[in-house]
Scaffold this motif. Structure first.
Motif, PDB file in Angstrom:
ATOM      1  N   SER A  26      73.532  97.490  43.401  1.00  0.00           N
ATOM      2  CA  SER A  26      74.347  96.543  43.429  1.00  0.00           C
ATOM      3  C   SER A  26      73.406  95.129  43.334  1.00  0.00           C
ATOM      4  O   SER A  26      73.771  94.048  42.578  1.00  0.00           O
ATOM      5  CB  SER A  26      75.057  96.096  44.704  1.00  0.00           C
ATOM      6  N   LEU A  27      72.181  95.194  44.218  1.00  0.00           N
ATOM      7  CA  LEU A  27      71.300  93.828  44.179  1.00  0.00           C
ATOM      8  C   LEU A  27      70.615  93.941  42.726  1.00  0.00           C
ATOM      9  O   LEU A  27      70.496  92.672  42.034  1.00  0.00           O
ATOM     10  CB  LEU A  27      70.250  94.122  45.138  1.00  0.00           C
ATOM     11  N   LEU A  28      70.074  94.884  42.194  1.00  0.00           N
ATOM     12  CA  LEU A  28      69.671  94.763  40.668  1.00  0.00           C
ATOM     13  C   LEU A  28      70.660  94.460  39.650  1.00  0.00           C
ATOM     14  O   LEU A  28      70.301  93.502  38.777  1.00  0.00           O
ATOM     15  CB  LEU A  28      69.361  96.339  40.275  1.00  0.00           C
ATOM     16  N   ALA A  29      72.097  94.914  39.708  1.00  0.00           N
ATOM     17  CA  ALA A  29      72.916  94.297  38.649  1.00  0.00           C
ATOM     18  C   ALA A  29      73.403  93.009  38.772  1.00  0.00           C
ATOM     19  O   ALA A  29      73.983  92.441  37.836  1.00  0.00           O
ATOM     20  CB  ALA A  29      74.217  95.436  39.094  1.00  0.00           C
ATOM     21  N   SER A  30      73.231  92.364  40.206  1.00  0.00           N
ATOM     22  CA  SER A  30      73.697  91.225  40.477  1.00  0.00           C
ATOM     23  C   SER A  30      72.429  90.090  39.949  1.00  0.00           C
ATOM     24  O   SER A  30      72.590  88.815  40.350  1.00  0.00           O
ATOM     25  CB  SER A  30      74.273  90.943  41.663  1.00  0.00           C
ATOM     26  N   TRP A  31      71.357  90.510  39.809  1.00  0.00           N
ATOM     27  CA  TRP A  31      70.110  89.775  39.613  1.00  0.00           C
ATOM     28  C   TRP A  31      70.101  88.974  38.515  1.00  0.00           C
ATOM     29  O   TRP A  31      70.525  89.602  37.484  1.00  0.00           O
ATOM     30  CB  TRP A  31      68.817  90.670  39.776  1.00  0.00           C
ATOM     31  N   GLU A  32      70.158  87.482  38.801  1.00  0.00           N
ATOM     32  CA  GLU A  32      70.078  86.736  37.531  1.00  0.00           C
ATOM     33  C   GLU A  32      69.282  86.395  36.653  1.00  0.00           C
ATOM     34  O   GLU A  32      69.204  85.794  35.699  1.00  0.00           O
ATOM     35  CB  GLU A  32      70.717  85.370  38.156  1.00  0.00           C
ATOM     36  N   ALA A  33      68.182  87.305  36.572  1.00  0.00           N
ATOM     37  CA  ALA A  33      67.178  87.293  35.830  1.00  0.00           C
ATOM     38  C   ALA A  33      66.689  88.780  35.247  1.00  0.00           C
ATOM     39  O   ALA A  33      67.418  89.613  35.921  1.00  0.00           O
ATOM     40  CB  ALA A  33      65.783  86.598  36.146  1.00  0.00           C
ATOM     41  N   PRO A  34      66.058  88.947  34.273  1.00  0.00           N
ATOM     42  CA  PRO A  34      65.741  90.412  33.835  1.00  0.00           C
ATOM     43  C   PRO A  34      65.107  91.116  34.716  1.00  0.00           C
ATOM     44  O   PRO A  34      64.172  90.662  35.493  1.00  0.00           O
ATOM     45  CB  PRO A  34      64.749  90.138  32.596  1.00  0.00           C
ATOM     46  N   VAL A  35      65.341  92.371  34.818  1.00  0.00           N
ATOM     47  CA  VAL A  35      64.769  93.302  35.790  1.00  0.00           C
ATOM     48  C   VAL A  35      64.350  94.348  34.918  1.00  0.00           C
ATOM     49  O   VAL A  35      64.821  95.175  33.957  1.00  0.00           O
ATOM     50  CB  VAL A  35      65.874  94.150  36.523  1.00  0.00           C
ATOM     51  N   VAL A  36      62.696  94.671  34.986  1.00  0.00           N
ATOM     52  CA  VAL A  36      62.088  95.609  34.199  1.00  0.00           C
ATOM     53  C   VAL A  36      61.729  96.749  35.004  1.00  0.00           C
ATOM     54  O   VAL A  36      61.100  96.563  36.075  1.00  0.00           O
ATOM     55  CB  VAL A  36      60.834  94.990  33.684  1.00  0.00           C
ATOM     56  N   LEU A  37      62.221  97.922  34.795  1.00  0.00           N
ATOM     57  CA  LEU A  37      61.641  99.155  35.707  1.00  0.00           C
ATOM     58  C   LEU A  37      60.302  99.772  34.938  1.00  0.00           C
ATOM     59  O   LEU A  37      60.390 100.220  33.951  1.00  0.00           O
ATOM     60  CB  LEU A  37      62.704 100.430  35.634  1.00  0.00           C
ATOM     61  N   ALA A  38      59.331  99.697  35.890  1.00  0.00           N
ATOM     62  CA  ALA A  38      57.956  99.960  35.396  1.00  0.00           C
ATOM     63  C   ALA A  38      57.584 101.167  36.163  1.00  0.00           C
ATOM     64  O   ALA A  38      57.287 101.329  37.365  1.00  0.00           O
ATOM     65  CB  ALA A  38      56.959  98.811  35.557  1.00  0.00           C
ATOM     66  N   THR A  39      57.457 102.256  35.240  1.00  0.00           N
ATOM     67  CA  THR A  39      57.091 103.519  36.157  1.00  0.00           C
ATOM     68  C   THR A  39      56.105 104.628  35.231  1.00  0.00           C
ATOM     69  O   THR A  39      55.694 104.400  34.306  1.00  0.00           O
ATOM     70  CB  THR A  39      58.410 104.443  36.057  1.00  0.00           C
ATOM     71  N   GLY A  40      55.592 105.655  36.260  1.00  0.00           N
ATOM     72  CA  GLY A  40      54.727 106.358  35.482  1.00  0.00           C
ATOM     73  C   GLY A  40      55.816 107.700  34.833  1.00  0.00           C
ATOM     74  O   GLY A  40      55.211 108.630  34.170  1.00  0.00           O
TER      75      GLY A  40
END
Length: 227
Positions: A26-40
């Motif tokens: 819910s926090l990620l979906a409501s974040w008002e700026a881009p969210v980038v998931l950076a993973t191995g």
């Protein structure tokens, strides 16, 4: 406005039992700026997580080997050299250590991941021989091109999204997050992070795993709203 985010997955959006914590969605979906998931992890994993979290598919996968942002897909590294290194490793008696169907590497395109039960000394020897980087994420050993990194990939993703990397806030837990911490404006290592990540981070959180991440993001949001 809140800043864009670069978030690791394992150890950062997961519980101590290594499961994804839905309370983060819910926090990620409501974040008002881009969210980038950076993973191995291999490319399909963060893409699927974006879908389940209800956020656009913006990912850095395979420790920087693959990056996707707003329909732009980019690759880095030398997968043929990685394949040759794996052949050498296995010809000398090495085993990547995944039993049954190897879903860890089945969809991996630019690097290889070995179980932490694999022969670390032999893997490091082969990595040096083929001029590859050896990365211990705490979950697996990775052999990858030395010029590919999460941080370098994030620079390219940020440009596509119309941001500078210094505008991002990052959260992570492993040595593969250090390159991300170096290029962003503010970085947090969760309490369970390894020493490399902690040294590279601007802040070390008192709480670990997803609880630490959510605490940091809420603080960032509160601060942004008060500025």
């Amino acid at each position: 406005m809140v800043p864009p985010l670069a978030l690791d997955i394992d150890g950062t959006l997961t519980t101590p039992e290594h499961t994804i914590a839905p309370r983060a969605f819910s926090l990620l979906a409501s974040w008002e700026a881009p969210v980038v998931l950076a993973t191995g992890k291999a490319f399909p994993y963060p893409v699927a997580l974006c879908q389940f979290a209800g956020i656009p598919e913006r990912v850095v996968a395979e420790n920087g080997g693959v990056a996707l942002a707003d329909g732009d897909l980019a690759y880095a590294g030398d997968p043929e050299r990685v394949d040759a290194a794996v052949d050498a490793f296995e010809s000398r008696g090495g085993d990547l250590g995944w039993e049954g169907v190897d879903t860890v590497n089945r969809w991996r395109e630019t690097e290889v991941a070995a179980s932490r039960t694999a022969d670390e000394a032999l893997l490091r020897e082969v990595a040096a021989e083929f001029d590859l980087a050896f990365v211990d994420t705490g979950y697996a050993y990775h052999l990858k091109s030395a010029d590919a990194s999460k941080g370098e990939a994030l620079v390219g993703v940020a440009e596509i999204l119309g941001y500078g990397p210094e505008e991002f806030v990052a959260v992570g837990d492993s040595e593969n997050d250090a390159s991300t911490f170096e290029v962003v404006g503010e970085s947090y290592a969760v309490a369970n992070a390894d020493e490399t990540a902690k040294r590279a981070a601007d802040h070390v959180l008192e709480r670990g795993y997803v609880d630490g991440t959510l605490e940091a993001l809420r603080a960032v949001r509160d601060r942004s709203q008060n500025e």
